[in-house]
Design an enzyme around this catalytic site. Structure first.
Site: not given
Lengths: 206, 206
Positions: A15, A38, A41
């Protein structure tokens, strides 16, 4: 049976590889990049690469206070649900939310304001709270700003990423004037998952 | 002191007014519109007006089973944190998540697959669970699909809105072939806040 990656570490690695690739020329200082990626994500929304804004001392301060095992106020239970519990206990960090407290619910009903406002006022009385993570309610962030101006509270770091259509963008712009290190998401976007992602990014770095 | 709207009802009313206005020509059947708008309210992301896809029986089924006080499996604690607790208890609805259960954590470590997979397999043993709300893990949705194909589980409704870069889009496309009523978010986007918003939209309608 369908074939797909089932190893959590490999899913995460891949990812972040995809996110880094699709960010292309958009690069960040290392720690900042970890936070931005993040959040992407968590949301699958690359707009955050442009929306997140960091006070120059935000990352250094965040690492320091979390490493010291501070207390965090979160404006939703969702944020608490989304942070890594193992990491919290490893560093002796506690995270609290007062929105569902009986006294808060009662006072909010009596005064006709959001529970987020009353809960934030309650949090401000606890001088052990050094980080405020606001992922939902612009009224919480606006209350925090007011209490800072009134010198009733002085946090070390503000994660200001409330989402919404009424006062959200304004609340984030005006928290920048308090002088307290901040991480905000400009405009309407944000949310509890964004706030939790930012906290987790710190927890994985320290 | 800054002036802003502090009344939660007025904030919500104004938010939905703005969302409806900005959606413009994009109109929906009434119940569907309520779900779409609540997701946009939660994310400030108008893309969801195009990304959400509804099985023809999804809304009718969702209203029916929730009104009957069913059990929901959520793939994250965040979803549980985000749903309206008063409404849940009003209708006798319970919502569970097994990702942090000791046996799940242990088995996931032993087998090297995501906890979401093991937790979903555990949930499938509980025939009282009639709704699956997957807001985080594509692997949970893919596991649910496999167990449906193997006739080990037959939920009434699937809220399939996992987020991510690895298998997320594919997991949502393939759940559509199971014949079970679904609400999904096409592509990479989704999340626990999206899943919670969909459940809350149902709770406010019934």
């Amino acid at each position: 049976m369908k074939e797909y990656i089932k190893d959590p570490k490999e899913i995460e690695r891949k990812s972040f590889e995809i996110i880094t690739k699709e960010l292309g020329d958009k690069t960040f200082e290392e720690s900042m990049g970890k936070i931005v990626k993040r959040v992407i994500h968590t949301t699958a929304d690359f707009e955050y690469a442009d929306l997140l804004e960091f006070h120059p001392k935000a990352i250094e301060t965040g690492k320091k206070v979390l490493k010291e095992g501070c207390k965090i106020y979160a404006d939703t239970q969702m944020i608490i649900g989304g942070v890594n519990k193992n990491k919290l206990s490893q560093f002796g960090i506690s995270i609290v939310n007062f929105v569902h407290d009986e006294d808060v619910v009662k006072k909010a009903l009596e005064t006709g304001v959001t529970r987020s406002i009353i809960a934030l006022e309650k949090a401000a009385l606890d001088k052990g709270i050094r980080v405020y993570a606001i992922g939902n309610a612009p009224t919480a962030l606006l209350t925090l700003e007011r209490l800072i101006e009134e010198k009733k509270v002085k946090p070390d770091l503000i994660i200001g990423v409330p989402v919404g259509f009424v006062s959200a963008a304004e609340s984030k712009e005006s928290i920048k004037d308090t002088g307290i290190p901040y991480i905000i998401s400009r405009g309407r976007k944000g949310g509890s998952t964004v706030a939790a992602a930012i906290i987790n990014a710190f927890l994985y770095m320290i």
